[in-house]
Every structure is written in C-alpha cells, then in structure tokens.
Design an enzyme around this catalytic site. Structure first.
Site, PDB file in Angstrom:
ATOM      1  N   CYS A   2     -37.640  37.348  29.373  1.00  0.00           N
ATOM      2  CA  CYS A   2     -36.831  37.130  30.554  1.00  0.00           C
ATOM      3  C   CYS A   2     -35.407  37.608  30.308  1.00  0.00           C
ATOM      4  O   CYS A   2     -35.065  38.106  29.250  1.00  0.00           O
ATOM      5  CB  CYS A   2     -36.825  35.652  30.932  1.00  0.00           C
ATOM      6  SG  CYS A   2     -38.466  34.912  31.038  1.00  0.00           S
ATOM      7  N   ALA A  52     -43.200  36.703  33.595  1.00  0.00           N
ATOM      8  CA  ALA A  52     -44.176  35.639  33.350  1.00  0.00           C
ATOM      9  C   ALA A  52     -45.197  36.079  32.311  1.00  0.00           C
ATOM     10  O   ALA A  52     -45.914  37.064  32.500  1.00  0.00           O
ATOM     11  CB  ALA A  52     -44.876  35.262  34.653  1.00  0.00           C
ATOM     12  N   GLY A  79     -37.574  34.388  25.853  1.00  0.00           N
ATOM     13  CA  GLY A  79     -38.245  34.543  24.576  1.00  0.00           C
ATOM     14  C   GLY A  79     -39.570  33.839  24.502  1.00  0.00           C
ATOM     15  O   GLY A  79     -40.167  33.487  25.518  1.00  0.00           O
ATOM     16  N   GLU A  80     -40.023  33.650  23.280  1.00  0.00           N
ATOM     17  CA  GLU A  80     -41.291  32.967  23.015  1.00  0.00           C
ATOM     18  C   GLU A  80     -41.117  32.080  21.783  1.00  0.00           C
ATOM     19  O   GLU A  80     -40.582  32.525  20.766  1.00  0.00           O
ATOM     20  CB  GLU A  80     -42.418  33.975  22.733  1.00  0.00           C
ATOM     21  CG  GLU A  80     -42.628  35.033  23.802  1.00  0.00           C
ATOM     22  CD  GLU A  80     -43.193  34.479  25.098  1.00  0.00           C
ATOM     23  OE1 GLU A  80     -43.685  33.336  25.091  1.00  0.00           O
ATOM     24  OE2 GLU A  80     -43.129  35.196  26.111  1.00  0.00           O
ATOM     25  N   SER A 379     -45.396  44.981  17.774  1.00  0.00           N
ATOM     26  CA  SER A 379     -44.758  46.126  17.120  1.00  0.00           C
ATOM     27  C   SER A 379     -44.611  45.879  15.625  1.00  0.00           C
ATOM     28  O   SER A 379     -44.407  44.744  15.185  1.00  0.00           O
ATOM     29  CB  SER A 379     -43.376  46.368  17.734  1.00  0.00           C
ATOM     30  OG  SER A 379     -42.594  47.248  16.942  1.00  0.00           O
TER      31      SER A 379
END
Length: 608
Positions: A2, A52, A79-80, A379
């Site tokens: 986001c 999302a 983020g996560e 990545s």
C-alpha cells in the site's frame, strides 16, 4: 502492499483539511489501486491507498480501534507481517478480538498490547503510521532492513509524511528546495542514512521509529546488526540456512491473490523458486508461476564480460523445467526501453534522479507485464549482500581500499565529470569518504576475530546498511508504480542476523561466492545453475540503444541550456562522447549519460 500519507500538527486543528489530505493521499494511487481511505482528527490526518493482498474484503484502512468518536488507536499501514497468524493467536489468548483476517488488524492489536515494543514482535516488511489517541502521539515505523520506504518533513509543531516524497510534495506547506549536499550524496552512491536531495525532507532509516507528541519529535533505533559468536560448523550452518529459507518462503507464499517468482536463472532466484515449488507441491497447491526478462536480439547482441559473463534466459528456462514452474519470458525491445514515456514513468516512480538507465526502464516494463497476471512476486534481491555474492567481495585490492566497495565496478558518475563548482561546493569526494568512515565506525567487532574476519564484517555491514538500501528503493518504487508487491525473502531479519555473524571462511568455504547458499540448495537445482558465475540483472546490448543514448545527450549539449550542467561539466561530457562506438555497450560505461539525462528531467520537473 500500500501507500500511506498524512501529518500531525499540534499547533492548529486540521479537521477542515480533508481535501488536502485527499490530494496528498492520491499521490499514492499507483501503490494502492484497490481502495482509498482518509481519517482526520483535530491534530492528525491519516491517508491510505490499498493494494489488497490479504483479506481482500476486510482490512480497509486507516483502521480504527475502539469507537469512531473516541478511538484508542488508528493505523495506516503498508507492508506485510509474515508471522501475523502466530501473533493473532497469541493476542487472542491475551483477550484481543478480531473482526478481519488481515495482518493490519494484528499490527494494531499488537501495539495495543505491547506499545512501541510491538515492533520487536513483527517479522516482515512494513512502514506505518499509528496514532495513539490515548497518549496523543504519532508513531512512524520502518522495517529492519528498509524494504518499505517512509519519508517525513517538519510541519508546524509536528511532521508531514508519506511512503514516497511525492506525498510530502503534494502538501501546500512544503516548499520544495534543492539540497546540493543531499544530491551529491545520492550521486556518489554513499546512501548516508536519512539524507535526500530535498532540503527539509528526510528518509526514516531502516530499523528506526519516529515518535511525535506535544513534547517534540524523537527518532529511535529499535534494531541494528549485532556481532555475536558463531559456533556452528559448515554442515550445521548450511543446514540451518536451509531450514530458515524453507520457513521464510513458506510464510511469504501466504496471499489471497496470484503470486509468482522473478526467475533470472541465477542462484538466488532459482533457490527461492525451487523452495517455493516444493512448498506448493507439499500442500497440493499447484505450480509456481515464474517470469524472466530478455531483450529482442539479445542472442546476437550479447557480449560476455567479467561483470556479466552470460545471458540469463537459458538458465531461467532450465530451472523452470527442472522444478516444474509455469514460466513466461517477457521480451523487451530497445525502442521500448528508450521511449520518452517509459523514462518519464521511471522518474515519476523514483521522485529522485537516481537511475541505472535501461535496468530501471526494463524493470518498470517487466513489472507492468507481470502485474497483468500476478499481484505478488518473490524476488532474490539482497542475497548478494547477505551471502557475499559480488565479485568485489573476492577482490583483495577492493577489500583493502578505504571506500565503498561497489564503487570499484558501479558509479552513477565520476567526480571528474562534475563541474568544479559543484564538486567543491559539496566536497563530493571527501563527503563520500566521511560517510564511509561513519559507516565503518558503526561496526561492532568481536575481540577474537582476526583481521580478515574483521574486514569482511565491515564489508558486509557496508552492503547491508548502504548499498542494499539503493537496490531496495529501486525495487520498491518500480514495482509499486505497477501495483505489484515484491517480497524479498533474503531480507528476513533472522537470516540476515545469522549470516552476518558467519565467519568469512565458512561463507567462502567452496572457494566461490555464496558458498553457504549453494550448499543449502545443492539438491534442488540443475548443476549448470549451481556452477554458474554471478551475473547481475541483464541490460540491453543493442547498438540502437547506445546510438539513441548518444543522440539524446548530444542534443542537450548542443542546446547548452540544461540545468544539469550546473552539476555536470558539458565539455568533459562531450569528451566522453568521443569514445568509439561500442564503448557504451555496458551499463558501467553508460551510467554517466543516463545520469545526465535523468538529472536534466528531474531538475526541470521540480524547478522548471
């Protein structure tokens, strides 16, 4: 992933500034194309643009805890957090209730439970703003390695912030001015923490948080690289790295949207792809989708060098066939790479005149193509920094030099091409050396380390705290400009902390680069990939691209009115262009031309 934006200012009420907040937040639309949210109170304004990924229908932001009229805390988060499921269970045991299945709500409740110390519980990549209404304070937080960006500037008695500089620029009270010292720092590739080329704009360094309350603004470091003894032998080290990688990849495969891997055919991306394929197979979750990039005519145009010994795509295809991925090669033309609109899109994504030329334009086009079929990508970025993969890690001359190691092979522009005025005004060379010494002084050494391990720890520290930031910034900007979330498993702080303390004799135990990683995945990959020499991201070797680059710079020189020539000496640049055809085949040689062009565009875009 986001984009976040907003501000806090205790000197006046901001309840009537919804239109300003909307404009500031809208600058993050490419980072968050799925939805937008605004939240304002008397002294604080939070904006959010959402991509999302987890809990598609829940997890909208800014997220409020407590009654809307009297909230306890409000969160705008990017983020996560990969361990959110374990944290959710722990918090539920402590009495917290949840209305969504998102990691955003876990972060919010973690703060309510542990306060500022909650950040120590998170495993992930993140940047967020959290308003604690009870304590009347705003908390800005950035993840340990700096995967996700966060910028801020002073605003009244508080701060203005955003995921990217453009969010700060959109606020009417921020006056954009050039910081020559910050520009010199960026052009020198020193990446001094916090510095930017804009006066009054700061980057929150990785592993830091900023607390803003009525008593002022305080920056705190909550994480840094720590030196610890390493008692594991070579087999144990390799085995532990394998266990860590399997756990890391397993966590980062969690998503509610399509996911893929960026597969170059190098050791790093191939290792992640193979581990991901095994994980999906174990859970009967289908095949990995993988993508690689190539250039039209590359089979004919490619010239082998020490820096780039061979083409990627044949190895990528070999790995795909070996581990069983659904693979696609995105093929780009030289004309697409030099199109004015593409170069402008790269500049718009960066907000800064930092470019590696066609590497950046090709990444932009690659990510845009991938986004049509996937929302999340894994990545191999940062494996070279973590495991010691660059050629200069093994060059005694470079290791013995008191300067940033990457400058031995990679420079945006050399100081001899700068104008005397700019070089002297910014103390270009001495400032870079000062930044180098500052970084070296930060390194903590163990008393029983010999000279080689002491020096290689310093080299590792330089890469993880300076050079890696440049690469992560590039990966974030160019992927998020396409609405693609790129995850970087090798930046898991557990892996980084462990490898940082592995002695160099183990890191290079097979006499080559990245020995530990090669040993950890030896049973997963083709022999050709395991024995392949390090090769960086591919560049376009077309004669046409070099010619177009020459022509563009020549046009600027002939017009003789570019603001870039306040920094870059036109006569010295013209002399550089006298090099024979083919000289600018390699990225290492053409960086000064690329830098001149983007510096010209950046100065005009910001100051006309």
């Amino acid at each position: 992933m986001c984009g976040i934006a907003g501000w806090i200012d205790f000197s006046r009420s901001h309840r009537s500034e919804r239109a300003v907040l909307a404009r500031v937040t809208e600058t993050m639309a490419l980072r968050g194309p799925d939805s937008s949210g605004l939240w304002l109170d008397t002294h604080v304004a939070l904006g959010h643009r959402r991509l999302a990924v987890i809990d598609i229908h829940g997890g909208n932001q800014p997220m409020v805890s407590g009654p809307s009229a009297e909230p306890r805390a409000v969160l705008s988060y990017s983020g996560e957090v990969y361990n959110f499921r374990e944290l959710r269970a722990e918090l539920a045991d402590r009495g917290h209730t949840f209305n969504t299945s998102s990691d955003t709500e876990v972060v919010l409740n973690a703060y309510l439970e542990w306060g500022i110390d909650s950040v120590q519980h998170f495993n992930g990549m993140f940047a967020f703003a959290l308003w604690d209404a009870r304590r009347q304070r705003l908390l800005l937080v950035r993840d340990r390695l700096g995967v996700k960006p966060l910028y801020y500037a002073k605003l009244g008695s508080g701060v203005l912030f955003g995921s990217e500089p453009k969010a700060v620029f959109a606020h009417p009270e921020f006056d954009r001015k050039l910081d020559h010292d910050g520009l010199a720092d960026m052009l020198s590739l020193a990446k001094t923490p916090g510095k930017t080329p804009f006066r009054g704009l700061y980057e929150l360094p990785p592993g830091h948080l900023l607390v803003v309350d009525r008593s002022g603004t305080r920056r705190q470091q909550y994480w840094s690289l720590q030196s610890r003894p390493h008692d594991d032998d070579i087999p144990t080290t390799i085995g532990h790295v394998r266990e860590l990688l399997e756990d890391i990849v397993e966590r980062q495969l969690i998503t509610d949207v399509p996911l893929c891997t960026l597969l170059s055919g190098g050791l790093d991306s191939s290792a992640l792809t193979a581990i991901a394929a095994n994980s999906l197979k174990t859970h009967d979750a289908g095949q990995v989708r993988s993508f690689s990039v190539d250039f039209v005519g590359s089979a004919d145009d490619f010239e082998s060098s020490e820096f780039r010994p061979d083409r990627d795509n044949p190895y990528a295809i070999a790995v795909s066939q070996h581990v069983g991925t659904v693979h696609s090669t995105i093929e780009l033309s030289h004309r697409a790479l030099s199109e004015r609109g593409v170069r402008q899109a790269v500049l718009d994504a960066h907000d800064l005149p930092l470019t590696f030329g066609d590497v950046d334009t090709s990444l932009h086009l690659l990510f845009a193509n991938i986004r049509r079929r996937s929302t999340v990508a894994l990545s191999g970025e940062s494996a070279d920094e973590v495991f010691g993969g660059y050629v200069w890690f093994h060059d005694p001359k470079v290791i013995g030099n008191d300067d940033f190691p990457w400058l031995s092979r990679m420079q945006l522009i050399t100081s001899d091409l700068l104008t005397d005025n700019f070089r002297n005004q910014t103390q270009f060379d001495s400032s870079r050396i000062d930044s180098y010494k500052q970084a070296i002084d930060e390194v903590e050494h163990l008393s029983d380390y010999d000279q080689q391990n002491r020096r290689m720890r310093e080299i590792s520290y330089l890469h993880l705290t300076r050079w890696l930031q440049i690469l992560l910034d590039r990966k974030d900007r160019l992927s998020m400009a396409a609405g693609l979330e790129v995850r970087v498993p090798f930046c898991d702080h557990r892996l980084v902390e462990y490898l940082y303390n592995v002695p160099w004799s183990i890191k290079s135990c097979d006499g080559r680069e990245k020995s530990v990683l090669r040993g950890a995945v030896a049973d997963l990959l083709p022999a050709s990939v395991l024995s392949r020499k390090k090769s960086p991201y591919p560049t376009n070797g077309s004669d046409h691209y070099e010619q177009e680059l020459r022509e563009s710079v020549t046009t600027l020189l002939d017009e003789n009115s570019s603001p870039a020539f306040d920094m870059i000496d036109p006569d010295r640049l013209r002399t550089l262009l006298e090099r024979p055809r083919g000289y600018f085949y390699t990225q290492l040689h053409r960086n000064p031309l690329e830098t001149t062009l983007i510096l010209h565009d950046w100065l005009l875009a910001n100051w006309g």
